[in-house]
Enzyme design. Structure first.
Site, PDB file in Angstrom:
ATOM      1  CD  GLU A 131      -3.090  -0.862   0.200  1.00 42.79           C
ATOM      2  OE1 GLU A 131      -3.093   0.208  -0.444  1.00 42.79           O
ATOM      3  OE2 GLU A 131      -3.955  -1.734   0.064  1.00 42.79           O
ATOM      4  CG  ASP A 271      -5.788  -6.911  -7.543  1.00 41.55           C
ATOM      5  OD1 ASP A 271      -4.792  -7.193  -6.857  1.00 41.55           O
ATOM      6  OD2 ASP A 271      -6.598  -6.023  -7.213  1.00 41.55           O
ATOM      7  CD  GLU A 364     -14.366  -4.744  -1.710  1.00 38.34           C
ATOM      8  OE1 GLU A 364     -13.160  -4.772  -1.440  1.00 38.34           O
ATOM      9  OE2 GLU A 364     -14.871  -3.817  -2.395  1.00 38.34           O
ATOM     10  CD  GLU A 385     -10.293  -1.200  -8.471  1.00 36.93           C
ATOM     11  OE1 GLU A 385      -9.201  -1.044  -7.888  1.00 36.93           O
ATOM     12  OE2 GLU A 385     -11.390  -0.815  -7.971  1.00 36.93           O
ATOM     13  CB  THR A 468      -2.069  -0.978  -9.352  1.00 36.42           C
ATOM     14  OG1 THR A 468      -3.300  -1.683  -9.191  1.00 36.42           O
ATOM     15  CG2 THR A 468      -1.461  -0.707  -7.983  1.00 36.42           C
TER      16      THR A 468
END
EC number: 3.2.1.-
Length: 571
Positions: A131, A271, A364, A385, A468
């Site tokens: 993160e 992902d 989610e 996304e 990302t």
């Protein structure tokens, strides 16, 4: 009479052009209206953050307060939280590249100067490496590049690589995390004190395999190879742990190099691993990244895909485990666009948008086999996304339908999540109950992709890939070890064209099939990335090995008793 016919002919000639001109004019007006609407969304979120939360990490929009959430990201059990940590202006750093894209150089310069004078990472805080990498390091590296790529972005002489100095300091604090028996990094590290005693050795595939863009860019900018080498060593080790099916699990142990969770998919925990393989190839030009992505992509299409959906499967056997849609999976169509598999991307994108319309936002987790929201994961934290993939698909197709999708997303966000103090997450998509949290990625990604969908002029003439977390990095020739032979793909990607081999897919040829529709190479059509032609042009066969992969749905064809290739197993 002749005069009437002349007028009629002239009208028939003019009318289509006038009609098309009217359509273009209407579309341009819509784009201006919607880009302005997204701009207002961004500043509603940004101004409230600066008023009520800055210099803390994130805004609590319902109570107009703040949260110092950096040490909580990925920390589901909220363990080992710091006592003296007061934030690192996380949302401001995440907003830097968005400010540039919106053309607000004044606010960008003001933010950079504040960070230059006030930001320090010498804080006693345990943070999640992944993160912190995508949000803080990525935000600083991208903003440094944006700060130096224009002579008029700053008052002359006010910028002297301060963001790069901060980024290098942060990168150096990451390096102790890689000091493990396997070279796979710890998921957690203390910014001041390094790896804590008795730190957990469990981490995710994304946590090990999604560091190469930011740390690689940092090495290219500073000349210090340690950052890229550490990320690359971890990626090599991770790739070496794949199964015989070219699948990877979700969680693993960095000390032993053993898998903990064997079920996997394209969602949470995995992902960005797939995303970074193809983007690393584009950014750095290494063929090994392409080879890894090629194998991984085909394995995903073979074992995770079911029609337009993607379920989860056991990495060892390929057998389905969980039939669920997760909101993070919505990035996948965007990745498919990068490699030219636009038809498949469109099908999956439409499924995600169908679920969005069903609830007004994207839950989610959504159980595909029961067509209901997962009972314990009903939230929507303003994720980007779906907007991201919508942007990519519009860039690839120029189909105005994707702008309609974007408009629906914008309207939903304003209807359901906008509050007086910013934008709030949705706690329960079935009731639209809100949660007092405005995540930093709402400004870094959600607003950015929606704005670019309606106004891509800030990127015209430039060649970027997005991390990302939505931070742009330029594709530079001097960052490539060896430049690809031909730039055949649009939308910020460069792919090398090779000579077609017998029964090779478009992916193995490294071409963009979307650009080559109705063209033939060596007598065979290239229809989609996954397409592998049958061995014989008349589709006759003796065994299944003589059959390829169908071009429309990427399913493996088999040989019938009569000796013809087809989708016999699915009839």
């Amino acid at each position: 009479m002749r005069s009437c016919w002349s007028w009629l002919i002239l009208l028939l000639l003019i009318a289509p052009k006038a009609f098309m001109s009217e359509l273009d004019s209407g579309l341009s007006a819509k784009r201006r209206r919607m880009s302005d609407k997204v701009r207002k969304m961004f500043y509603h979120a940004y101004d409230n953050y600066m008023t009520y939360a800055f210099p803390h990490d994130e805004l609590k929009p319902m109570t107009k307060s703040f949260t110092n959430s950096l040490s909580e990201l990925g920390n589901l059990k909220l363990e080992n939280l710091p006592h003296e940590y007061n934030g690192t202006a996380l949302t401001l750093i995440e907003s830097l590249s968005s400010l540039v894209i919106l053309g607000n150089n004044t606010e960008f310069e003001k933010a950079v100067m504040w960070l230059s004078e006030n930001l320090t990472f010498d804080v006693d805080a345990r943070i999640n490496l992944f993160e912190c990498n995508i949000r803080l390091l990525g935000g600083l590296v991208s903003a440094h590049i944006l700060a130096t790529d224009s002579t008029n972005r700053f008052i002359h002489g006010t910028y002297d690589n301060q963001l790069l100095v901060l980024a290098k300091d942060l990168g150096q604090r990451f390096l102790p995390a890689f000091n493990t028996p396997t070279g796979l990094p710890y998921a957690w590290i203390n910014l001041k004190n390094g790896v804590m005693e008795n730190e957990t050795t469990e981490t995710s595939t994304s946590g090990c395999g999604s560091l190469i863009l930011e740390m690689g860019a940092l090495s290219r900018l500073t000349g210090d190879a340690r950052f890229e080498q550490a990320a690359l060593n971890a990626l090599h080790k991770l790739w070496g742990m794949r199964s015989s099916l070219n699948l990877l699990g979700t969680t693993l142990d960095v000390a032993t190099g053993e898998w903990i969770e064997f079920s996997s998919g394209i969602g949470a925990g995995v992902d960005s691993f797939y995303e970074y393989l193809i983007k690393a190839h584009i950014l750095f030009g290494k063929e090994e990244y392409w080879r890894m992505f090629q194998s991984a992509y085909l394995a995903v299409q073979k074992y995770f895909r079911y029609g337009s959906w993607y379920h989860e499967a056991d990495m060892r056997t390929g057998r389905a485990t969980y039939w669920q849609l997760t909101s993070l999976q919505a990035f996948w169509p965007g990745v498919q666009v990068l490699v030219g598999d636009v038809a498949a991307a469109n099908l999956t994108h439409r499924e995600f948008f169908h679920v969005w319309k069903k609830f007004g936002v994207l839950p989610e987790r959504y159980l595909l086999d029961h067509q209901v929201v997962h009972p314990t994961e009903k939230y929507y934290p303003l994720r980007p996304e779906l907007a991201e993939s919508t942007y990519y698909l519009y860039q690839a197709t120029k189909d105005p339908w994707y702008m309609e999708v974007g408009e629906a997303i914008v309207n939903s966000l304003n209807l359901h999540t906008k509050v007086e103090g910013g934008f709030a997450s949705v706690k329960d998509v079935t009731t639209m109950q809100l949660e007092d949290h405005q995540h930093s990625f709402f400004l870094a990604e959600t607003c950015k992709y929606l704005y670019l969908l309606f106004d891509d002029s800030p990127l015209l003439g430039r060649n970027y890939i997005f991390t990302t977390e939505g931070h742009p990095l330029p594709v530079l020739s001097d960052w490539h070890e060896r430049l690809p032979g031909t730039y055949s793909c649009s939308n910020m990607t460069s792919i090398k064209i090779n000579t077609q081999k017998k029964q090779a897919s478009a992916m193995s040829m490294q071409v963009c099939p979307a650009n080559l529709l109705n063209h033939r190479r060596d007598g065979q059509e290239i229809e989609s990335v996954c397409h592998v032609p049958d061995m014989r042009d008349d589709h006759r066969c003796l065994t299944d090995d003589d059959c390829g992969i169908d071009s429309t749905n990427c399913r493996r064809r088999s040989c019938s008793m009569a000796g013809y290739c087809g989708l016999w197993l699915f009839i």
